[in-house]
Design an enzyme around this catalytic site. Structure first.
Site, short mmCIF file in Angstrom:
data_model
loop_
_atom_site.label_atom_id
_atom_site.label_comp_id
_atom_site.label_asym_id
_atom_site.label_seq_id
_atom_site.Cartn_x
_atom_site.Cartn_y
_atom_site.Cartn_z
N THR A 121 0.83 -1.20 0.00
CA THR A 121 0.00 0.00 0.00
C THR A 121 0.87 1.25 0.00
O THR A 121 1.99 1.23 0.51
CB THR A 121 -0.89 -0.01 1.27
OG1 THR A 121 -1.43 1.29 1.48
CG2 THR A 121 -0.09 -0.35 2.52
N ASP A 122 0.31 2.35 -0.50
CA ASP A 122 1.05 3.61 -0.44
C ASP A 122 1.06 4.19 0.97
O ASP A 122 1.75 5.17 1.24
CB ASP A 122 0.48 4.64 -1.44
CG ASP A 122 -0.96 5.05 -1.15
OD1 ASP A 122 -1.60 4.43 -0.27
OD2 ASP A 122 -1.45 6.00 -1.79
N GLU A 123 0.29 3.58 1.90
CA GLU A 123 0.25 4.10 3.27
C GLU A 123 1.59 3.92 3.99
O GLU A 123 1.82 4.55 5.03
CB GLU A 123 -0.89 3.44 4.05
CG GLU A 123 -2.23 3.70 3.40
CD GLU A 123 -3.43 3.27 4.22
OE1 GLU A 123 -3.33 3.22 5.45
OE2 GLU A 123 -4.47 3.00 3.61
N TYR A 148 -1.34 -0.67 11.09
CA TYR A 148 -1.51 -1.34 9.79
C TYR A 148 -0.36 -0.98 8.85
O TYR A 148 0.33 -1.86 8.32
CB TYR A 148 -2.85 -0.94 9.16
CG TYR A 148 -2.93 -1.23 7.67
CD1 TYR A 148 -2.88 -2.54 7.20
CD2 TYR A 148 -3.04 -0.19 6.73
CE1 TYR A 148 -2.93 -2.81 5.83
CE2 TYR A 148 -3.10 -0.46 5.37
CZ TYR A 148 -3.05 -1.77 4.92
OH TYR A 148 -3.09 -2.03 3.58
N LYS A 152 2.70 -3.26 7.17
CA LYS A 152 2.91 -3.38 5.72
C LYS A 152 4.31 -2.89 5.34
O LYS A 152 4.99 -3.50 4.50
CB LYS A 152 1.85 -2.59 4.94
CG LYS A 152 0.43 -3.14 5.05
CD LYS A 152 0.26 -4.55 4.51
CE LYS A 152 0.44 -4.66 3.02
NZ LYS A 152 0.10 -6.04 2.53
#
Ligand code: NAD
Ligand code: TYD
Length: 336
Positions: A121-123, A148, A152
């Site tokens: 994810t870009d998070e 989260y 990741k």
């Protein structure tokens, strides 16, 4: 024959990936490994149930992962605990699935020399500010905010380290926020749609100014297929449609498409550590691999998604009740 192991294939993005792979690449033999957590649903695979092998099990189980990877040519790793709000409430399953699960897969692909594509994810890059048009690139420094995104980020680092230290054949993609059919009703877009359809006022965190870049799940999965076919081993690719919207804009559009007044929602206390803005620069994917998003008009993609939720009430009705009960029992901490 290509033998593909898809972890998390009963979840939102994984199930869409398996369904489209069966349609487009019928020569592949697909095995899905999925623990069927609250987010996994075998019904997501019912259109292709006869075309795949389904194994109910945990990526954190090293013996099971070893056995399944050994019989595969390629692993596409979607399995994860995926919801920020849940990770703030209870981070433990995120460590187990996202970190330990990825470690188990890495050890197995290393043992058997199997190709891995890791979905991320870009998070992992943290937040951008609202008053610039800066976007994340493949070179942006990792700076995760939530449990989260930290797990990741950890999994991405493990994949990179296994690539450099052991020479495994791996690629990583970091995609922006997805939307489309089969997304769990805990996430913003399906939560709002199903709230309106059941007479609940949508809840917008903070002032609704936070911005997300919305990418249709089919465009995400088309990018993953391109990376599997032509991606450079060891590389990372960012995936994003360029369609940025504030949460307030998304909410008002959903309300309009469902013929509700534009202010028929409530502002509620903000999520702690709430990232202001995510936006990707997907130039590398577009120029090196020729990716172009088919859903370049967010409003029409959203309208299709609303139609899907309208027509598939039985798919989400029970999950809606349990999800809203879970949200009600776990409001944001008072110090947020
Ligand atoms: P999801 O929560 O809908 O699905 C996750 C799936 O993984 C479920 O089927 C669940 O049962 C399974 N799973 C969970 N723990 C497991 C375990 N220990 N062993 C085996 N299976 C397990 O998630 P999603 O939205 O489909 O996301 C899939 C992947 O894409 C994740 O890695 C996520 O980080 C990434 N991603 C998601 C988005 C998004 O907007 N949803 C954006 C970018 C990247
Ligand atoms: P979400 O779908 O949880 O994705 P992520 O946190 O991974 O970006 O949330 C998207 C945005 O919507 C995020 O800024 C939080 C916000 N949000 C709301 O305002 N109300 C809601 O009910 C939910 C679930 C999210």
């Amino acid at each position: 024959m290509d033998r593909i192991l898809v972890t998390g294939g009963a979840g939102f993005i994984g199930a869409n990936f398996v369904q489209s792979s069966v349609r487009r690449l019928p020569h592949q033999r697909i095995t899905v490994l999925d623990a069927l957590t609250y987010a996994g649903d075998r019904r997501n695979l019912s259109p292709v149930a006869d075309d795949i092998e389904f194994v109910e099990g945990d990526v954190a189980d090293p013996e099971l992962v070893d056995r399944l990877v050994k019989q595969s040519d390629t692993v596409v790793h979607f399995a994860a605990e995926s919801h920020v709000d849940n990770s703030i409430g209870d981070p433990a399953p995120f460590i187990r699935t996202n970190v330990v699960g990825t470690f188990n897969l890495l050890e197995a692909v290393r043992r058997y020399d199997v190709r891995l594509h890791h979905i991320s994810t870009d998070e992992v890059f943290g937040a951008l500010s609202l008053d610039t048009d800066t976007r994340f690139t493949e070179e942006t420094r990792y700076d995760p905010s939530s449990p989260y995104s930290a797990t990741k980020a950890s999994s991405d680092h493990l994949v990179r380290a296994w690539t450099r230290s052991y020479g495994i054949a791996a690629t990583i993609s970091n995609c922006a926020n997805n939307y489309g059919p089969y997304q769990h009703v805990e996430k913003l877009i399906p939560r709002h749609i199903t709230s309106v359809l059941t007479g609940i006022r949508p809840k917008v965190y903070g002032a609704g100014a936070n911005v997300r870049e919305w990418t249709h799940v089919d465009d995400h999965n088309a990018a993953v297929q391109l990376i599997l076919q032509n991606g450079r081993l060891g590389d990372t690719y960012l995936i994003g449609s360029g369609q940025e919207r504030s949460n307030k804009q998304v909410t008002e559009t959903i309300l309009r498409l469902l013929h509700q007044p534009p202010d028929a929602y409530d502002l509620v206390p903000d999520r702690p550590g709430h990232d202001l803005r995510y936006a990707t620069n997907s130039h590398k994917l577009r120029t090196d691999l020729g990716w172009t998003p088919q859903y370049d008009d967010f409003e029409s993609g959203l309208a299709n998604t609303i139609t899907w939720y309208r027509e598939n009430r039985s798919w989400w009705q029970t999950a809606k009740l349990t999800t809203e009960a879970r949200y009600a029992a776990n409001p944001p901490p008072a110090n947020s």
